[in-house]
Design an enzyme around this catalytic site. Structure first.
Site, short mmCIF file in Angstrom:
data_model
loop_
_atom_site.label_atom_id
_atom_site.label_comp_id
_atom_site.label_asym_id
_atom_site.label_seq_id
_atom_site.Cartn_x
_atom_site.Cartn_y
_atom_site.Cartn_z
N LYS A 252 0.82 -1.21 0.00
CA LYS A 252 0.00 0.00 0.00
C LYS A 252 0.86 1.26 0.00
O LYS A 252 2.05 1.21 0.29
CB LYS A 252 -0.97 -0.02 1.19
CG LYS A 252 -2.11 -1.02 0.92
CD LYS A 252 -3.20 -1.00 1.96
CE LYS A 252 -4.28 -2.00 1.54
NZ LYS A 252 -5.29 -2.22 2.59
N ARG A 286 -3.07 -9.99 5.37
CA ARG A 286 -3.48 -10.11 3.96
C ARG A 286 -2.34 -9.59 3.10
O ARG A 286 -1.98 -8.41 3.20
CB ARG A 286 -4.76 -9.30 3.75
CG ARG A 286 -5.32 -9.32 2.34
CD ARG A 286 -6.60 -8.50 2.27
NE ARG A 286 -7.14 -8.46 0.93
CZ ARG A 286 -6.75 -7.62 -0.01
NH1 ARG A 286 -5.80 -6.76 0.25
NH2 ARG A 286 -7.30 -7.65 -1.20
#
Ligand code: 7PJ
Length: 307
Positions: A252, A286
């Site tokens: 991210k 995740r």
């Protein structure tokens, strides 16, 4: 603290990031469709959820068959690498991404669910659409991962029967605009209160506690500072709510900002983030890079068990 022989007893650190405590959970497993995943107790080790994107921008070239073949070989590799849950996503929810129709999402996701249903690993589907939830559950999916936190009553209704796990994630705003100007008075309190409220709604809709996990939603309407605050206090967040926590930081933009690296060079930063998340109370991480994350978590888990 010095003892009489001059030896130091093990130092006692103040609580803070990396001070692992076994989660206080009402159950030591997460019911995940056909599977029961340990989330506390002796059998617990951090679980790795592998990201399987089936969006056109994740395929090297257009055709659906190529896309399916690619997705299946990626899944096979993740399984060989030790993945615990496969998370299938047919909608790109990157900041600014346009929404896709339920029909298009089903065209992308269903062939993958059918092809992987007997792969031996729990299948999660990352979707916000009640229709998609119903179809994938009928086809054998074990978990529904909704970035909207099941705010749509039709979404809660779609998952209430049966025994699939649900992941309730916090997001401020909508994917198209959420990163424009995220603002909080107290990000920890707001995320905690939102998750508490959604958990209560899910339970009121008949979803038993052993089927629920929570997620602070890193990057979903949050600045780097917001993400870091949540990561630093993540164990307290998990304990304040009392449900297994899933953390998704892989590749991210926060990792990009902290490392100065473009998305294709964020593997080490992402593995570091997964490790910090696991040390700070995440039961599930995740990730894109399954093999590397599994190895990193094995090292920490072994050290934790030696205490
Ligand atoms: C997350 C997710 C996350 C959960 C995405 C990306 C964006 N589901 N789906 N948590 N992120 N539960 O992977 O960059 O953080 S899509």
């Amino acid at each position: 603290m010095l003892t009489r022989g001059g030896e130091r007893s093990p130092p006692r650190f103040a609580d803070g990031p990396g001070t692992f405590r076994m989660p206080e959970l009402s159950r030591n497993y997460l019911q995940c469709g056909r599977f029961r995943l340990p989330v506390s107790g002796d059998a617990f080790r951090p679980l790795v959820m592998g990201i399987l994107n089936v969006t056109p921008d994740s395929f090297s070239d257009g055709g659906r068959f190529d896309g399916l073949e690619l997705a299946l070989s990626h899944a096979e590799q993740m399984i060989a690498d030790g993945v615990d849950i496969v998370d299938i996503g047919g909608e790109s929810t990157r900041p600014g991404a346009p929404p896709v129709s339920a029909e298009e999402e089903l065209r992308r996701v269903m062939p993958v669910v059918y092809a992987l249903r007997d792969c031996g690993k729990p299948l999660s589907v990352d979707t916000r659409r009640p229709l998609v939830m119903r179809e994938v559950l009928a086809a054998g999916a074990d978990m529904i991962n909704d970035i909207e936190g099941f705010r749509d009553p039709a979404s809660l209704a779609a998952v209430s029967d049966g025994d699939c796990a649900i992941c309730i994630m916090h997001m401020q705003g909508e994917p198209q605009s959420m990163q424009q100007a995220p603002q909080y008075g107290d990000v920890f309190a707001e995320v905690r209160d939102f998750l508490r409220e959604r958990v209560a709604r899910a339970q009121a809709a008949g979803i038993s506690a052993d089927r629920i996990c929570i997620d602070p939603g890193y990057g979903f309407g949050k600045t780097v500072a917001h993400n870091l605050k949540l990561l630093a206090w993540q164990q307290e967040l998990q304990q304040a709510i009392g449900f297994p926590l899933l953390a998704g930081l892989s590749r991210k933009s926060t990792i990009g900002q902290l490392t100065g690296k473009p998305v294709e060079q964020r593997m080490a930063g992402s593995v570091g983030a997964a490790l910090v998340a696991a040390m700070n109370g995440a039961q599930i991480v995740r990730v894109h890079d399954v093999a590397e994350t599994v190895d990193a978590l094995k090292v920490w888990d072994a050290a934790r068990r030696a205490r």
